[in-house]
Design a protein around this motif. Structure first.
Motif, PDB file in Angstrom:
ATOM      1  N   ASP A  60      24.869 -29.544 -42.443  1.00 57.97           N
ATOM      2  CA  ASP A  60      24.345 -30.883 -42.692  1.00 57.97           C
ATOM      3  C   ASP A  60      23.804 -31.004 -44.110  1.00 57.97           C
ATOM      4  O   ASP A  60      24.020 -32.007 -44.785  1.00 57.97           O
ATOM      5  N   ARG A  61      23.111 -29.978 -44.587  1.00 57.06           N
ATOM      6  CA  ARG A  61      22.602 -29.991 -45.969  1.00 57.06           C
ATOM      7  C   ARG A  61      23.758 -30.034 -46.970  1.00 57.06           C
ATOM      8  O   ARG A  61      23.693 -30.746 -47.972  1.00 57.06           O
ATOM      9  N   VAL A  62      24.816 -29.280 -46.680  1.00 53.09           N
ATOM     10  CA  VAL A  62      25.990 -29.294 -47.566  1.00 53.09           C
ATOM     11  C   VAL A  62      26.642 -30.675 -47.539  1.00 53.09           C
ATOM     12  O   VAL A  62      27.025 -31.210 -48.590  1.00 53.09           O
ATOM     13  N   LEU A  63      26.740 -31.269 -46.363  1.00 56.40           N
ATOM     14  CA  LEU A  63      27.322 -32.607 -46.245  1.00 56.40           C
ATOM     15  C   LEU A  63      26.496 -33.628 -47.021  1.00 56.40           C
ATOM     16  O   LEU A  63      27.045 -34.491 -47.709  1.00 56.40           O
ATOM     17  N   PHE A  64      25.180 -33.513 -46.938  1.00 53.82           N
ATOM     18  CA  PHE A  64      24.308 -34.415 -47.675  1.00 53.82           C
ATOM     19  C   PHE A  64      24.542 -34.271 -49.179  1.00 53.82           C
ATOM     20  O   PHE A  64      24.667 -35.267 -49.907  1.00 53.82           O
ATOM     21  N   GLN A  65      24.629 -33.038 -49.655  1.00 51.80           N
ATOM     22  CA  GLN A  65      24.853 -32.809 -51.076  1.00 51.80           C
ATOM     23  C   GLN A  65      26.233 -33.307 -51.484  1.00 51.80           C
ATOM     24  O   GLN A  65      26.394 -33.905 -52.546  1.00 51.80           O
ATOM     25  N   TYR A  66      27.231 -33.070 -50.631  1.00 51.41           N
ATOM     26  CA  TYR A  66      28.583 -33.577 -50.915  1.00 51.41           C
ATOM     27  C   TYR A  66      28.542 -35.096 -51.069  1.00 51.41           C
ATOM     28  O   TYR A  66      29.113 -35.647 -52.017  1.00 51.41           O
ATOM     29  N   SER A  67      27.877 -35.764 -50.141  1.00 50.32           N
ATOM     30  CA  SER A  67      27.824 -37.223 -50.163  1.00 50.32           C
ATOM     31  C   SER A  67      27.184 -37.735 -51.453  1.00 50.32           C
ATOM     32  O   SER A  67      27.709 -38.656 -52.097  1.00 50.32           O
ATOM     33  N   ARG A  68      26.075 -37.141 -51.836  1.00 45.89           N
ATOM     34  CA  ARG A  68      25.400 -37.554 -53.078  1.00 45.89           C
ATOM     35  C   ARG A  68      26.280 -37.280 -54.292  1.00 45.89           C
ATOM     36  O   ARG A  68      26.378 -38.105 -55.207  1.00 45.89           O
ATOM     37  N   ALA A  69      26.917 -36.109 -54.326  1.00 47.91           N
ATOM     38  CA  ALA A  69      27.766 -35.746 -55.468  1.00 47.91           C
ATOM     39  C   ALA A  69      28.970 -36.683 -55.565  1.00 47.91           C
ATOM     40  O   ALA A  69      29.323 -37.141 -56.667  1.00 47.91           O
ATOM     41  N   ALA A  70      29.594 -36.978 -54.427  1.00 51.20           N
ATOM     42  CA  ALA A  70      30.759 -37.870 -54.421  1.00 51.20           C
ATOM     43  C   ALA A  70      30.374 -39.273 -54.885  1.00 51.20           C
ATOM     44  O   ALA A  70      31.137 -39.929 -55.605  1.00 51.20           O
ATOM     45  N   LYS A  71      29.184 -39.729 -54.513  1.00 51.09           N
ATOM     46  CA  LYS A  71      28.713 -41.049 -54.962  1.00 51.09           C
ATOM     47  C   LYS A  71      28.494 -41.066 -56.466  1.00 51.09           C
ATOM     48  O   LYS A  71      28.844 -42.038 -57.143  1.00 51.09           O
ATOM     49  N   GLU A  72      27.893 -40.004 -56.995  1.00 54.09           N
ATOM     50  CA  GLU A  72      27.673 -39.933 -58.443  1.00 54.09           C
ATOM     51  C   GLU A  72      29.005 -39.924 -59.202  1.00 54.09           C
ATOM     52  O   GLU A  72      29.157 -40.594 -60.225  1.00 54.09           O
ATOM     53  N   LEU A  73      29.950 -39.164 -58.691  1.00 57.71           N
ATOM     54  CA  LEU A  73      31.285 -39.125 -59.299  1.00 57.71           C
ATOM     55  C   LEU A  73      31.926 -40.505 -59.249  1.00 57.71           C
ATOM     56  O   LEU A  73      32.502 -40.970 -60.241  1.00 57.71           O
ATOM     57  N   TRP A  74      31.842 -41.162 -58.094  1.00 57.39           N
ATOM     58  CA  TRP A  74      32.431 -42.484 -57.948  1.00 57.39           C
ATOM     59  C   TRP A  74      31.816 -43.453 -58.953  1.00 57.39           C
ATOM     60  O   TRP A  74      32.538 -44.209 -59.613  1.00 57.39           O
ATOM     61  N   LYS A  75      30.489 -43.434 -59.071  1.00 56.72           N
ATOM     62  CA  LYS A  75      29.825 -44.334 -60.018  1.00 56.72           C
ATOM     63  C   LYS A  75      30.304 -44.062 -61.441  1.00 56.72           C
ATOM     64  O   LYS A  75      30.577 -45.004 -62.195  1.00 56.72           O
ATOM     65  N   TYR A  76      30.413 -42.785 -61.793  1.00 54.80           N
ATOM     66  CA  TYR A  76      30.856 -42.443 -63.149  1.00 54.80           C
ATOM     67  C   TYR A  76      32.253 -43.007 -63.414  1.00 54.80           C
ATOM     68  O   TYR A  76      32.520 -43.552 -64.495  1.00 54.80           O
ATOM     69  N   CYS A  77      33.129 -42.875 -62.445  1.00 58.35           N
ATOM     70  CA  CYS A  77      34.524 -43.285 -62.639  1.00 58.35           C
ATOM     71  C   CYS A  77      34.737 -44.796 -62.520  1.00 58.35           C
ATOM     72  O   CYS A  77      35.756 -45.297 -62.979  1.00 58.35           O
ATOM     73  N   ASN A  78      33.783 -45.512 -61.931  1.00 57.19           N
ATOM     74  CA  ASN A  78      34.012 -46.921 -61.642  1.00 57.19           C
ATOM     75  C   ASN A  78      33.049 -47.901 -62.288  1.00 57.19           C
ATOM     76  O   ASN A  78      33.306 -49.097 -62.259  1.00 57.19           O
ATOM     77  N   TYR A  79      31.938 -47.459 -62.840  1.00 54.32           N
ATOM     78  CA  TYR A  79      30.947 -48.392 -63.371  1.00 54.32           C
ATOM     79  C   TYR A  79      30.979 -48.553 -64.879  1.00 54.32           C
ATOM     80  O   TYR A  79      30.094 -49.162 -65.446  1.00 54.32           O
ATOM     81  N   GLY A  80      31.956 -48.004 -65.509  1.00 54.89           N
ATOM     82  CA  GLY A  80      32.043 -48.150 -66.956  1.00 54.89           C
ATOM     83  C   GLY A  80      33.330 -48.843 -67.343  1.00 54.89           C
ATOM     84  O   GLY A  80      34.192 -49.104 -66.514  1.00 54.89           O
ATOM     85  N   GLN A  81      33.438 -49.145 -68.613  1.00 54.22           N
ATOM     86  CA  GLN A  81      34.684 -49.697 -69.112  1.00 54.22           C
ATOM     87  C   GLN A  81      35.729 -48.587 -69.055  1.00 54.22           C
ATOM     88  O   GLN A  81      35.527 -47.500 -69.611  1.00 54.22           O
ATOM     89  N   VAL A  82      36.819 -48.816 -68.359  1.00 49.95           N
ATOM     90  CA  VAL A  82      37.773 -47.756 -68.043  1.00 49.95           C
ATOM     91  C   VAL A  82      38.300 -47.054 -69.294  1.00 49.95           C
ATOM     92  O   VAL A  82      38.509 -45.838 -69.286  1.00 49.95           O
ATOM     93  N   GLU A  83      38.485 -47.782 -70.371  1.00 52.10           N
ATOM     94  CA  GLU A  83      38.996 -47.166 -71.594  1.00 52.10           C
ATOM     95  C   GLU A  83      37.993 -46.165 -72.175  1.00 52.10           C
ATOM     96  O   GLU A  83      38.375 -45.096 -72.662  1.00 52.10           O
ATOM     97  N   ILE A  84      36.711 -46.508 -72.118  1.00 50.98           N
ATOM     98  CA  ILE A  84      35.675 -45.614 -72.644  1.00 50.98           C
ATOM     99  C   ILE A  84      35.556 -44.377 -71.774  1.00 50.98           C
ATOM    100  O   ILE A  84      35.469 -43.251 -72.269  1.00 50.98           O
ATOM    101  N   VAL A  85      35.543 -44.574 -70.457  1.00 54.67           N
ATOM    102  CA  VAL A  85      35.458 -43.443 -69.535  1.00 54.67           C
ATOM    103  C   VAL A  85      36.657 -42.513 -69.738  1.00 54.67           C
ATOM    104  O   VAL A  85      36.503 -41.284 -69.796  1.00 54.67           O
TER     105      VAL A  85
END
Length: 94
Positions: A47-72
């Motif tokens: 469960d702790r690993v799943l929690f960390q996975y979920s947080r990490a995947a969200k951070e990755l998603w935000k990085y890939c989707n919340y910026g101007q795609v050309e800059i990223v």
């Protein structure tokens, strides 16, 4: 290259990066499940690993989707960030 073609190429770079990094996160979680099945971890550990996975995947998603795609895409091409697993770690209480 036209703006449309540049944007499409940038989206492809970001998508490939996102998939590769997400795959590494999924593999970490898969290893924990395998260790649970082997009796090396208990359900709370997984469960702790799943929690960390979920947080990490969200951070990755935000990085890939919340910026101007050309800059990223330019950042990924120059020096792709790593360490998403660590970014998903729960904050330590003082």
């Amino acid at each position: 290259m036209s703006d449309k073609a540049e944007r499409r190429a940038a989206r492809e770079v970001v998508a490939a990066y996102h998939e590769a990094e997400l795959g590494a996160l999924v593999a970490r979680f898969g290893e924990a499940v395998d260790r649970y099945r082997a009796g090396d971890l208990d359900a709370f550990d997984v469960d702790r690993v799943l929690f960390q996975y979920s947080r990490a995947a969200k951070e990755l998603w935000k990085y890939c989707n919340y910026g101007q795609v050309e800059i990223v895409a330019d950042i990924i091409r120059a020096q792709p960030p790593h360490g998403w697993w660590e970014r998903g770690a729960p904050r330590q209480r003082s």
